[in-house]
Design a protein around this motif. Structure first.
Motif, PDB file in Angstrom:
ATOM      1  N   GLU A   1      27.397  50.997   9.790  1.00 19.29           N
ATOM      2  CA  GLU A   1      28.686  49.871   9.781  1.00 19.29           C
ATOM      3  C   GLU A   1      29.503  49.957  11.011  1.00 19.29           C
ATOM      4  OE1 GLU A   1      33.378  51.520   8.100  1.00 19.29           O
ATOM      5  OE2 GLU A   1      31.824  53.359   8.037  1.00 19.29           O
ATOM      6  N   TYR A   2      29.876  48.639  11.603  1.00 21.87           N
ATOM      7  CA  TYR A   2      30.597  48.096  12.490  1.00 21.87           C
ATOM      8  C   TYR A   2      31.755  46.884  12.403  1.00 21.87           C
ATOM      9  CZ  TYR A   2      30.325  46.311  17.288  1.00 21.87           C
ATOM     10  OH  TYR A   2      30.674  45.961  18.004  1.00 21.87           O
ATOM     11  N   GLU A   3      32.706  47.452  12.811  1.00 19.58           N
ATOM     12  CA  GLU A   3      33.710  46.487  13.003  1.00 19.58           C
ATOM     13  C   GLU A   3      34.545  45.975  13.899  1.00 19.58           C
ATOM     14  OE1 GLU A   3      36.490  47.551   9.303  1.00 19.58           O
ATOM     15  OE2 GLU A   3      35.589  49.212   9.188  1.00 19.58           O
ATOM     16  N   HIS A   4      34.071  45.542  14.360  1.00 19.19           N
ATOM     17  CA  HIS A   4      33.905  44.644  15.707  1.00 19.19           C
ATOM     18  C   HIS A   4      36.331  45.211  15.941  1.00 19.19           C
ATOM     19  CE1 HIS A   4      34.329  42.379  19.924  1.00 19.19           C
ATOM     20  NE2 HIS A   4      35.616  41.649  18.874  1.00 19.19           N
ATOM     21  N   ASP A   5      36.770  44.192  15.036  1.00 19.84           N
ATOM     22  CA  ASP A   5      38.561  43.737  15.474  1.00 19.84           C
ATOM     23  C   ASP A   5      38.721  44.913  15.264  1.00 19.84           C
ATOM     24  OD1 ASP A   5      38.313  41.382  16.236  1.00 19.84           O
ATOM     25  OD2 ASP A   5      38.790  41.188  14.289  1.00 19.84           O
ATOM     26  N   ALA A   6      38.516  45.748  14.208  1.00 24.81           N
ATOM     27  CA  ALA A   6      39.549  47.070  13.899  1.00 24.81           C
ATOM     28  C   ALA A   6      39.288  48.713  14.168  1.00 24.81           C
ATOM     29  CB  ALA A   6      38.910  47.819  12.427  1.00 24.81           C
ATOM     30  N   TRP A   7      37.563  48.415  15.174  1.00 21.21           N
ATOM     31  CA  TRP A   7      37.374  49.139  15.822  1.00 21.21           C
ATOM     32  C   TRP A   7      38.303  49.318  17.565  1.00 21.21           C
ATOM     33  CZ3 TRP A   7      32.333  50.546  13.943  1.00 21.21           C
ATOM     34  CH2 TRP A   7      31.688  51.365  12.956  1.00 21.21           C
ATOM     35  N   GLY A   8      38.745  47.927  17.804  1.00 22.13           N
ATOM     36  CA  GLY A   8      39.090  47.504  19.035  1.00 22.13           C
ATOM     37  C   GLY A   8      37.943  47.565  20.168  1.00 22.13           C
ATOM     38  N   ILE A   9      36.733  47.090  19.608  1.00 18.65           N
ATOM     39  CA  ILE A   9      36.239  46.251  20.873  1.00 18.65           C
ATOM     40  C   ILE A   9      35.763  44.694  20.997  1.00 18.65           C
ATOM     41  CG2 ILE A   9      33.132  45.971  20.836  1.00 18.65           C
ATOM     42  CD1 ILE A   9      33.460  48.295  18.137  1.00 18.65           C
ATOM     43  N   ASP A  10      35.719  45.305  23.004  1.00 14.60           N
ATOM     44  CA  ASP A  10      36.104  44.195  23.376  1.00 14.60           C
ATOM     45  C   ASP A  10      34.833  42.795  23.431  1.00 14.60           C
ATOM     46  OD1 ASP A  10      38.806  44.442  24.495  1.00 14.60           O
ATOM     47  OD2 ASP A  10      37.453  46.472  25.522  1.00 14.60           O
ATOM     48  N   VAL A  11      33.865  43.491  23.457  1.00 13.54           N
ATOM     49  CA  VAL A  11      32.147  43.042  23.673  1.00 13.54           C
ATOM     50  C   VAL A  11      31.465  43.270  22.691  1.00 13.54           C
ATOM     51  CG1 VAL A  11      30.682  40.979  24.713  1.00 13.54           C
ATOM     52  CG2 VAL A  11      33.939  42.170  25.664  1.00 13.54           C
ATOM     53  N   SER A  12      31.430  42.581  21.414  1.00 14.23           N
ATOM     54  CA  SER A  12      30.011  42.706  21.139  1.00 14.23           C
ATOM     55  C   SER A  12      28.418  41.723  20.948  1.00 14.23           C
ATOM     56  CB  SER A  12      30.232  42.660  19.764  1.00 14.23           C
ATOM     57  OG  SER A  12      31.321  43.579  18.852  1.00 14.23           O
TER      58      SER A  12
ATOM     59  N   PRO B   1      13.900  35.006  14.923  1.00 17.11           N
ATOM     60  CA  PRO B   1      14.561  35.678  16.308  1.00 17.11           C
ATOM     61  C   PRO B   1      14.283  34.812  17.132  1.00 17.11           C
ATOM     62  CG  PRO B   1      11.943  35.747  16.283  1.00 17.11           C
ATOM     63  CD  PRO B   1      12.283  35.684  14.799  1.00 17.11           C
ATOM     64  N   GLY B   2      15.582  34.531  17.630  1.00 20.12           N
ATOM     65  CA  GLY B   2      16.119  33.813  18.642  1.00 20.12           C
ATOM     66  C   GLY B   2      17.984  32.671  18.471  1.00 20.12           C
ATOM     67  N   LEU B   3      18.400  33.991  17.752  1.00 16.69           N
ATOM     68  CA  LEU B   3      19.937  33.478  17.515  1.00 16.69           C
ATOM     69  C   LEU B   3      20.319  34.615  18.366  1.00 16.69           C
ATOM     70  CD1 LEU B   3      20.750  32.436  13.793  1.00 16.69           C
ATOM     71  CD2 LEU B   3      20.258  31.143  16.005  1.00 16.69           C
ATOM     72  N   GLY B   4      21.360  34.502  19.187  1.00 11.91           N
ATOM     73  CA  GLY B   4      22.248  35.389  20.159  1.00 11.91           C
ATOM     74  C   GLY B   4      23.759  34.776  19.895  1.00 11.91           C
ATOM     75  N   PHE B   5      24.792  36.076  19.985  1.00 15.03           N
ATOM     76  CA  PHE B   5      26.275  35.704  19.177  1.00 15.03           C
ATOM     77  C   PHE B   5      26.852  36.658  20.039  1.00 15.03           C
ATOM     78  CE2 PHE B   5      25.860  37.763  15.532  1.00 15.03           C
ATOM     79  CZ  PHE B   5      24.654  37.373  14.930  1.00 15.03           C
ATOM     80  N   ASN B   6      27.978  37.123  19.735  1.00 19.93           N
ATOM     81  CA  ASN B   6      28.783  37.797  20.571  1.00 19.93           C
ATOM     82  C   ASN B   6      30.256  37.397  19.862  1.00 19.93           C
ATOM     83  OD1 ASN B   6      27.341  38.528  22.737  1.00 19.93           O
ATOM     84  ND2 ASN B   6      27.801  36.035  23.501  1.00 19.93           N
ATOM     85  N   ALA B   7      30.948  38.475  19.536  1.00 14.58           N
ATOM     86  CA  ALA B   7      32.311  38.452  19.698  1.00 14.58           C
ATOM     87  C   ALA B   7      33.334  38.673  20.671  1.00 14.58           C
ATOM     88  CB  ALA B   7      32.641  39.590  18.792  1.00 14.58           C
ATOM     89  N   VAL B   8      34.747  38.027  20.671  1.00 16.19           N
ATOM     90  CA  VAL B   8      34.709  38.428  22.223  1.00 16.19           C
ATOM     91  C   VAL B   8      36.554  38.281  21.942  1.00 16.19           C
ATOM     92  CG1 VAL B   8      35.275  37.552  24.741  1.00 16.19           C
ATOM     93  CG2 VAL B   8      32.616  37.348  23.826  1.00 16.19           C
ATOM     94  N   SER B   9      37.150  39.652  22.409  1.00 14.84           N
ATOM     95  CA  SER B   9      38.932  40.003  22.634  1.00 14.84           C
ATOM     96  C   SER B   9      38.975  38.889  23.275  1.00 14.84           C
ATOM     97  CB  SER B   9      38.431  41.144  22.539  1.00 14.84           C
ATOM     98  OG  SER B   9      38.883  41.811  23.927  1.00 14.84           O
ATOM     99  N   GLU B  10      40.297  38.993  22.952  1.00 16.57           N
ATOM    100  CA  GLU B  10      41.345  38.600  23.399  1.00 16.57           C
ATOM    101  C   GLU B  10      42.122  39.163  24.785  1.00 16.57           C
ATOM    102  OE1 GLU B  10      43.174  35.220  23.091  1.00 16.57           O
ATOM    103  OE2 GLU B  10      42.085  35.368  21.320  1.00 16.57           O
ATOM    104  N   LYS B  11      41.420  40.315  25.479  1.00 22.66           N
ATOM    105  CA  LYS B  11      41.887  41.015  26.330  1.00 22.66           C
ATOM    106  C   LYS B  11      40.536  41.001  27.101  1.00 22.66           C
ATOM    107  CE  LYS B  11      41.330  45.640  27.720  1.00 22.66           C
ATOM    108  NZ  LYS B  11      41.289  47.942  27.714  1.00 22.66           N
ATOM    109  N   ALA B  12      38.848  41.412  26.502  1.00 22.26           N
ATOM    110  CA  ALA B  12      38.098  40.538  27.587  1.00 22.26           C
ATOM    111  C   ALA B  12      38.148  38.762  27.469  1.00 22.26           C
ATOM    112  CB  ALA B  12      37.027  40.787  26.535  1.00 22.26           C
TER     113      ALA B  12
END
Length: 126
Positions: free
Chosen positions: A78-89, A101-112
């Motif tokens: 289980e992983y919830e970037h927004d709901a858990w308040g994670i700044d950078v995934s 392999p070969g794809l890298g991606f991130n989720a970045v909060s407004e704070k970050a």
């Protein structure tokens, strides 16, 4: 120069939440800018639950960013970037998502994003 404070582990468990809490509580000047954890370590199957780290940050009202390596965790646990308040995934295609392999991606909060914009001299790949 970055001042890095590393909390060593024993490779048999996820991040030590008590040590994280103690270090953050002692950081009255808020010199710690980010807490970085590995969600799931592939080789050992050790798990750190990012929501528990977020709860520590929130309880202490510490402004540090929460940055999570979820390369093998995303799609497996289980992983919830927004709901858990994670700044950078930080994630990738090859492990938990079981894609080529070969794809890298991130989720970045407004704070970050705001921290990045306010510090143009500090560069990051995300």
């Amino acid at each position: 120069k970055l001042d890095v404070d590393f909390v060593p582990g024993d490779w048999r468990h996820g991040a030590d939440l008590e040590q994280i809490e103690a270090r953050l509580a002692a950081d009255k000047a808020h010199k710690i800018k980010a807490v970085c954890v590995v969600h799931n370590e592939t080789s050992t199957a050790c798990v750190t639950y990012p929501l528990n780290v977020r709860k520590i940050l929130d309880t202490l009202k510490h402004p540090a960013l929460l940055m999570v390596d979820t390369i093998s965790g995303l799609g497996s646990l289980e992983y919830e970037h927004d709901a858990w308040g994670i700044d950078v995934s930080i994630a990738g295609s090859q492990k938990g998502l079981m894609l080529p392999p070969g794809l890298g991606f991130n989720a970045v909060s407004e704070k970050a994003l705001a921290v990045a914009k306010a510090n143009p001299g500090m560069r990051s790949y995300w």
